[in-house]
Design an enzyme around this catalytic site. Structure first.
Site, short mmCIF file in Angstrom:
data_model
loop_
_atom_site.label_atom_id
_atom_site.label_comp_id
_atom_site.label_asym_id
_atom_site.label_seq_id
_atom_site.Cartn_x
_atom_site.Cartn_y
_atom_site.Cartn_z
N PHE A 1 9.85 19.55 -21.68
CA PHE A 1 8.77 18.46 -21.54
C PHE A 1 7.82 18.97 -20.53
O PHE A 1 8.09 19.22 -19.54
CB PHE A 1 9.92 17.27 -21.08
N ASP B 1 7.26 25.84 -15.01
CA ASP B 1 6.83 24.64 -15.02
C ASP B 1 7.83 23.93 -14.12
O ASP B 1 9.01 23.43 -14.42
CB ASP B 1 6.84 23.66 -16.23
N LYS C 1 5.00 15.88 -9.16
CA LYS C 1 6.03 14.88 -8.71
C LYS C 1 6.30 14.85 -6.93
O LYS C 1 5.74 14.04 -6.50
CB LYS C 1 7.28 15.25 -9.33
N1 PMP Z 1 6.40 19.11 -16.58
C1 PMP Z 1 7.80 18.51 -15.96
C2 PMP Z 1 8.81 19.51 -16.04
C3 PMP Z 1 7.86 17.12 -16.20
O1 PMP Z 1 9.13 16.72 -15.81
C4 PMP Z 1 6.84 16.11 -16.32
C5 PMP Z 1 7.06 14.73 -16.10
N2 PMP Z 1 8.43 14.25 -16.01
C6 PMP Z 1 5.56 16.58 -16.47
C7 PMP Z 1 5.36 17.87 -16.65
C8 PMP Z 1 4.43 15.83 -16.61
O2 PMP Z 1 3.96 15.15 -15.47
P1 PMP Z 1 3.46 13.77 -15.25
O3 PMP Z 1 4.25 12.68 -15.85
O4 PMP Z 1 2.99 13.48 -13.69
O5 PMP Z 1 2.00 13.97 -16.27
#
Ligand code: PMP
Length: 462
Positions: free
Chosen positions: A150, A235, A264
């Site tokens: 994700f 990521d 985050k």
């Molecule tokens: N990468 C990871 C590993 C995530 O967990 C998330 C969101 N949970 C994102 C990217 C996307 O972030 P956002 O919702 O702030 O766009």
């Protein structure tokens, strides 16, 4: 006259579900009502939420990980107020922000093998930026990603999403994206061997399902990337800034990526921000001349409130030794859940590091329980977790969520500030609710039927 936010909230909060049904996502409201999560939280402080009656809840979701330092931390609040009081020349664009410079400096101090930072406004936008940087730097088209990954829901990020349910209805996607099984170096070797991949992007611990790689996986993946001229993107949107008991999760395995994506927790939960940390040569390929000084950017990136949210968050993380707390309390919870797994046959696995923990349920051995399990699975593949999550909230005032669609795993991801008393609270609550699930197949079935009759599934996007 200024807007009285507290008064507005108090005056209209009882209408929140009606307002959302009418003007926003009606389906989400139906889900919340069906699972009894229409509590109507009115206050947040640290790791706790409070309902209309002032009852206290332990939040094991922390806003999908953004509230690493807890909600409304006083140091963050003061820092954000001070930005507004300082009359700063925010977002001039034909100037540079000292606050962005200092935040970049402080982030790179924690990740000394990288040299440059690009600031964005969210996790997805940071992932998009990392993909663009990788293609530009290598001149290659391919992006290799993992199943169950994700990385966000914007088009580039969705093109490397390893869960079909998020893609349904949105095709076509970015070309040249190749999925490989997580934790499989042979498959990665085959995917990279054609030397067409600009980048391999991976979450060090996957949020969907809380999948922890084998110890050699990330180091082996980095080695393969080096061998085939592919960039390694970690990521760390979810895992970064202490969540796993290290500043970056890759530190558990001594891996030094070419690009690290953060978001985050850096926001303190209050001002969206994202950061892409990279090597100088990669950055220099993107911003290769004065003509290209704005080759990639966004209007709100580097805004003062976001930069200060990041600076204040880093300071709280350091002064309050929050990463050490995540490491210690996480180890304690993991140990407690592992002991429960020995006592309760419905617990299949306990996974995680620090305060990123997954509790997976699976088919039990004994026949009566197995029949209940099979019936619930046939109704809906995530139903069993709801049998745990609903009483956790109703009876124990603990807020938690399933770790992904079609997954029998509950994700435990509280603020990194939780105390031993909070751990006692969570351990006792899980123990009682899981014990109840073993005792009462009939009750579980009846709850299952009620849920399936309504709109059951709490869709998880984090
Ligand atoms: N990468 C990871 C590993 C995530 O967990 C998330 C969101 N949970 C994102 C990217 C996307 O972030 P956002 O919702 O702030 O766009």
């Amino acid at each position: 006259m200024s807007l009285d936010v507290a008064a507005l909230f108090a005056e209209r909060e009882s209408e929140r579900y009606a307002l959302h049904s009418r003007y926003l996502n009606e389906q989400l409201v139906r889900v919340l009502k069906t699972v009894g999560f229409d509590v109507g939280f009115c206050r947040g402080e640290g790791q706790y939420l409070y309902d209309r009656q002032g009852a206290r809840y332990l939040d094991l979701m922390s806003g999908w990980g953004v509230f690493a330092i807890g909600r409304n931390h006083p140091a963050l609040r003061e820092a954000l107020k001070s930005v507004l009081d300082a009359d700063l020349p925010n977002l001039v664009h034909m100037d540079t922000s000292p606050l962005a410079g200092v935040l970049a400096e402080r982030l790179l101090r924690r990740v000394p093998y990288l040299d440059k930072v690009y600031f964005s406004n969210s996790g997805s936008e940071s992932v998009e930026s990392a993909l663009k940087f990788a293609r530009c730097a290598t001149g290659r088209p391919g992006i290799v990603y993992c199943d169950h990954a994700f990385h966000g829901l914007s088009y580039g990020a969705l093109s490397i999403n390893g869960d079909e349910s998020f893609r349904t209805g949105f095709a076509p996607f970015l070309a040249d994206c190749v999925e490989v099984p997580f934790n499989d170096l042979d498959a990665l070797d085959r995917a990279l061997a054609g030397r067409k991949a600009a980048a391999f992007i991976v979450e060090p611990i996957q949020g969907k399902g809380i999948n922890v790689p084998d110890d050699g996986y990330l180091a082996g993946a980095l080695e393969l990337c080096r061998k085939y001229g592919t960039l390694f993107i970690a990521d760390e949107v979810q895992t970064g800034l202490g969540r796993t008991g290290r500043f970056l999760a890759v530190e558990h395995w001594d891996v030094e990526p070419d690009i690290v994506v953060l978001s985050k927790a850096l926001s303190g939960g209050h001002v969206p921000v994202g950061a892409v940390l990279t090597r100088k040569w990669i950055y220099d390929k993107v911003y290769s001349s004065m003509d290209r000084s704005m080759a990639h950017g966004s209007t709100f990136g580097k805004n003062d409130l976001a930069m200060v949210a990041g600076l204040a968050t880093l300071e709280v993380i350091e002064t309050e030794r929050i990463i050490e707390n995540a490491d210690r309390t996480g180890a304690r919870l993991l140990d407690a859940f592992a002991k429960m797994a020995q006592r309760y046959e419905l617990i299949k696995a306990v996974r995680g590091k620090g305060l990123m923990i997954g509790l997976e349920f699976g088919p039990p051995r004994s026949l009566t329980l197995r029949a209940t399990w099979t019936t619930l699975q046939a109704m809906n593949s995530e139903l069993f977790c709801q049998i745990i999550i609903i009483p956790l909230l109703k009876e124990h005032k603990i807020l938690s969520q399933v770790a992904g669609q079609g997954i029998n795993t509950i994700r435990i991801q509280p603020a990194l500030t939780i105390s031993d008393a909070d751990c006692d609270w969570a351990e006792r609550a899980f123990d009682e609710v899981i014990a109840e699930a073993h005792r009462g197949p009939a009750a579980a079935l009846s709850l299952g039927r009620t849920l399936v009759d309504g709109v059951m599934r709490a869709r998880v996007t984090a």
